[in-house]
Design an enzyme around this catalytic site. Structure first.
Site, PDB file in Angstrom:
ATOM      1  N   ARG A   1      52.594  40.923  40.470  1.00  0.00           N
ATOM      2  CA  ARG A   1      53.384  41.989  40.087  1.00  0.00           C
ATOM      3  C   ARG A   1      54.116  41.811  39.517  1.00  0.00           C
ATOM      4  O   ARG A   1      54.972  42.917  39.438  1.00  0.00           O
ATOM      5  CB  ARG A   1      53.830  41.867  42.243  1.00  0.00           C
ATOM      6  CG  ARG A   1      54.512  41.826  42.839  1.00  0.00           C
ATOM      7  CD  ARG A   1      54.807  43.048  42.968  1.00  0.00           C
ATOM      8  NE  ARG A   1      55.747  43.796  43.708  1.00  0.00           N
ATOM      9  CZ  ARG A   1      57.076  43.838  43.503  1.00  0.00           C
ATOM     10  NH1 ARG A   1      57.135  43.900  42.072  1.00  0.00           N
ATOM     11  NH2 ARG A   1      58.204  44.411  44.690  1.00  0.00           N
TER      12      ARG A   1
ATOM     13  N   ASP B   1      53.389  51.962  49.199  1.00  0.00           N
ATOM     14  CA  ASP B   1      54.396  52.081  50.864  1.00  0.00           C
ATOM     15  C   ASP B   1      54.374  53.438  51.338  1.00  0.00           C
ATOM     16  O   ASP B   1      54.045  54.590  51.181  1.00  0.00           O
ATOM     17  CB  ASP B   1      55.878  51.791  50.172  1.00  0.00           C
ATOM     18  CG  ASP B   1      56.821  50.797  51.504  1.00  0.00           C
ATOM     19  OD1 ASP B   1      55.746  49.796  51.708  1.00  0.00           O
ATOM     20  OD2 ASP B   1      56.973  51.190  51.918  1.00  0.00           O
TER      21      ASP B   1
ATOM     22  N   ARG C   1      52.480  39.710  49.481  1.00  0.00           N
ATOM     23  CA  ARG C   1      52.648  38.290  48.754  1.00  0.00           C
ATOM     24  C   ARG C   1      52.336  37.143  49.300  1.00  0.00           C
ATOM     25  O   ARG C   1      51.952  36.215  48.969  1.00  0.00           O
ATOM     26  CB  ARG C   1      53.838  38.368  49.615  1.00  0.00           C
ATOM     27  CG  ARG C   1      55.049  39.473  48.820  1.00  0.00           C
ATOM     28  CD  ARG C   1      56.374  39.425  49.589  1.00  0.00           C
ATOM     29  NE  ARG C   1      56.069  40.051  50.682  1.00  0.00           N
ATOM     30  CZ  ARG C   1      56.672  40.392  51.466  1.00  0.00           C
ATOM     31  NH1 ARG C   1      58.050  39.672  51.449  1.00  0.00           N
ATOM     32  NH2 ARG C   1      56.731  41.000  52.626  1.00  0.00           N
TER      33      ARG C   1
ATOM     34  N   TYR D   1      64.056  55.249  58.664  1.00  0.00           N
ATOM     35  CA  TYR D   1      64.877  54.533  57.348  1.00  0.00           C
ATOM     36  C   TYR D   1      66.239  55.254  56.586  1.00  0.00           C
ATOM     37  O   TYR D   1      66.615  54.777  56.618  1.00  0.00           O
ATOM     38  CB  TYR D   1      63.344  54.168  55.879  1.00  0.00           C
ATOM     39  CG  TYR D   1      62.933  52.196  56.870  1.00  0.00           C
ATOM     40  CD1 TYR D   1      63.582  51.781  56.343  1.00  0.00           C
ATOM     41  CD2 TYR D   1      61.288  53.189  56.815  1.00  0.00           C
ATOM     42  CE1 TYR D   1      62.707  50.630  57.254  1.00  0.00           C
ATOM     43  CE2 TYR D   1      60.821  51.893  57.070  1.00  0.00           C
ATOM     44  CZ  TYR D   1      61.404  50.439  57.229  1.00  0.00           C
ATOM     45  OH  TYR D   1      61.003  49.489  57.664  1.00  0.00           O
TER      46      TYR D   1
ATOM     47  N   ARG E   1      48.335  44.925  55.329  1.00  0.00           N
ATOM     48  CA  ARG E   1      48.946  44.167  54.215  1.00  0.00           C
ATOM     49  C   ARG E   1      47.994  42.905  54.230  1.00  0.00           C
ATOM     50  O   ARG E   1      48.556  41.972  53.568  1.00  0.00           O
ATOM     51  CB  ARG E   1      50.555  43.443  54.769  1.00  0.00           C
ATOM     52  CG  ARG E   1      51.286  44.515  55.859  1.00  0.00           C
ATOM     53  CD  ARG E   1      52.589  44.616  54.944  1.00  0.00           C
ATOM     54  NE  ARG E   1      53.708  45.893  55.542  1.00  0.00           N
ATOM     55  CZ  ARG E   1      55.032  45.725  55.258  1.00  0.00           C
ATOM     56  NH1 ARG E   1      55.499  44.480  54.818  1.00  0.00           N
ATOM     57  NH2 ARG E   1      55.370  46.751  55.617  1.00  0.00           N
TER      58      ARG E   1
END
Ligand code: CP3
Length: 337
Positions: A23, A59, A14, A137, A10
Site C-alpha cells: 500500500r 472506495d 489493513r 459525507y 473489507r
C-alpha cells in the site's frame, strides 16, 4: 460438498500484512487509481483465505472525488470534504459520472481481474456507496456520529435533498453499470450509515433513491446486494428496494431478519466483526450459530460489518474453513441434508 458461500466486507485492507507492504503512504484514492496495485490488493484475500468472492479494491467516495467535489480519504479517519454540501448552489459542483472518462482506472482494474478470477472460478463483486451514505459525507464534511447536518438538510430542504440524492443515485447507477460491463459479476450497494435514520425518513427520503439504483440494474441480471449497519428497524423497507440479497449486521439474528425481510430474498451476514478478536472457540460457536440461523432461504456468510484492522488473518482463514466444512443440501435454500 455444498456449502454456504463466504466472503468478508473489507477482506482486502489493513488486517493483511501483504496489503500494508504493498500500500505505501499517500491517500487510498491514489492507490485505487493504480490498476495493477488495486487488482493485486483485490486478489490478496482470495489467495490467502480461499473466499468465494472477491470485492473490488476501491472506495465509496471514488465517483464524487473523480468529478472534482474535493473529497479525500484520511487514514484512520475516513472521507473528508473540503467544502461540504450546504445549499442549492452546491448542486452545481456535482455532475453526472461518466465512468469511462472519470474513473477509467476502476474499469481497468476490473478488466485486469476478471481473467485471473475466471481461472479461479471466483466472482468479482463491484460496489458503490448508496446515495444516503455518500450524501452524509458530502453534507457533514467527514465522518459523523449524529448526522445532524444531514438530517437537518433532509427535513429543512426536502426538495434540495431529493435532488442531491437523485444525482448521487445516477452516479452510483452509472458506476455500477460500468463495473458490470467491465466484468463484475455481482454488485453491492453500501448504505452503511442508513441505520441512523427513522423508518419514516428512510422510506420517504432515502428508499426512492436506493431503489432507483437497484432497479436500474435489473436488466443486467447480476445479483444485487444491499447492505447497511444498524438497520434492524429498516429491514422491511430495504427488502422493497430491489435487491436480491440483504446484508444484516450482528444486531439482528438472521432468523429474525428473515421474518422482517420476507420470502424471496437471500441474506448476507452477520458475525460480529469484534468477536473475531475473541479466542477461536468463541468465534467458532458464534459462526455455527450464524449458519444455523441463516438456514432456509439463501445465505451468504459474512461479517455484520467490515473486518476490523486488528483482526488476525488466521481467524478469518479458520472461519472460511468452518463455513466450507459445514454441509448444506442446497446452497440456494441453505437446507441441511
Ligand atoms: O475489502 C474491501 O471491502 C474492498 C475495499 C473497500 C474499501 N472501502 C477500501 C478502504 C470497500 C468495499 C470500501 C467501502 C467503504 N468506504 C464504505 C462502505 C463499507 C463499510 O465498511 O461500511 C465506507 C463507509 C467507506 C468510507 C471509508 N473509506 C471509511 C469509513 C474508511 C476508513 C477510515 C479509516 O482509515 O479507518 C475508508 C478508508 C478505506 N477504504 C480503507 C480501505 C482498505 C482503509 C484505509 C487505507 O488503507 O488507506
Amino acid at each position: 460438498m455444498e456449502h454456504v458461500p463466504v466472503w468478508f466486507m473489507r477482506q482486502a485492507g489493513r488486517s493483511l500484512p501483504e496489503y500494508r507492504a504493498l500500500r505505501g503512504e499517500g491517500s487510498i484514492l491514489e492507490a485505487i487509481a493504480r490498476p495493477e496495485l488495486a487488482a493485486e490488493v483485490t486478489l490478496q484475500p482470495v489467495r490467502r483465505y480461499g473466499v468465494d468472492a472477491a470485492i473490488l479494491f476501491s472506495d465509496i467516495v471514488v465517483p464524487v472525488a473523480a468529478i472534482g467535489f474535493g473529497v479525500d480519504v484520511v487514514p484512520g479517519r475516513g472521507p473528508v470534504v473540503d467544502q461540504p454540501f450546504r445549499s442549492a448552489a452546491d448542486l452545481g459542483r456535482l455532475r453526472p459520472l461518466v465512468p469511462e472518462q472519470d474513473t477509467p482506472y476502476v474499469l481497468e482494474t476490473i478488466r485486469l481481474l476478471v481473467g485471473e478470477l475466471d481461472r479461479l472460478d471466483v466472482p468479482l463483486i463491484g460496489f458503490a456507496g448508496a446515495p444516503f451514505t455518500v450524501a452524509s459525507y458530502l453534507v457533514e464534511g467527514g465522518p459523523s456520529r449524529t448526522y445532524a447536518r444531514t438530517k437537518s438538510l433532509m427535513r429543512a430542504e426536502p426538495q434540495l435533498w431529493d435532488r442531491l440524492l437523485d444525482v448521487l443515485a445516477d452516479q452510483a447507477l452509472a458506476s455500477l453499470r460500468s463495473q458490470v460491463a467491465a466484468g463484475a459479476s455481482a454488485v453491492q450497494l453500501f448504505d452503511s450509515w442508513a441505520g441512523a435514520l427513522s423508518p419514516v425518513d428512510y422510506e420517504r427520503r432515502v428508499l426512492p433513491a436506493s431503489r432507483k439504483v437497484l432497479h436500474g440494474l435489473a436488466d443486467l441480471g447480476v445479483p444485487r446486494i444491499h447492505f447497511g449497519v444498524g438497520t434492524g428497524e429498516l429491514l422491511h423497507l430495504m427488502a422493497q428496494a430491489g435487491a436480491d440479497v440483504v446484508g444484516v449486521d450482528w444486531r439482528v439474528p438472521l432468523d429474525v431478519a428473515r421474518r422482517r425481510i420476507g420470502p424471496g430474498l437471500a441474506l448476507q451476514g452477520n458475525l460480529d466483526p469484534a468477536l473475531c478478536l475473541a479466542p477461536w472457540p468463541v468465534v467458532a460457536d458464534e459462526a455455527r450459530d450464524v449458519l444455523t440461523r441463516g438456514r432456509g432461504g439463501g445465505h451468504v456468510f459474512n461479517l455484520g460489518h467490515g473486518v476490523l484492522p486488528d483482526t488476525d488473518p488466521a481467524v478469518l482463514q479458520q472461519l472460511v474453513e468452518l463455513v466450507h466444512n459445514t454441509a448444506v443440501d442446497d446452497p440456494a435454500t441453505g437446507r441441511r441434508p
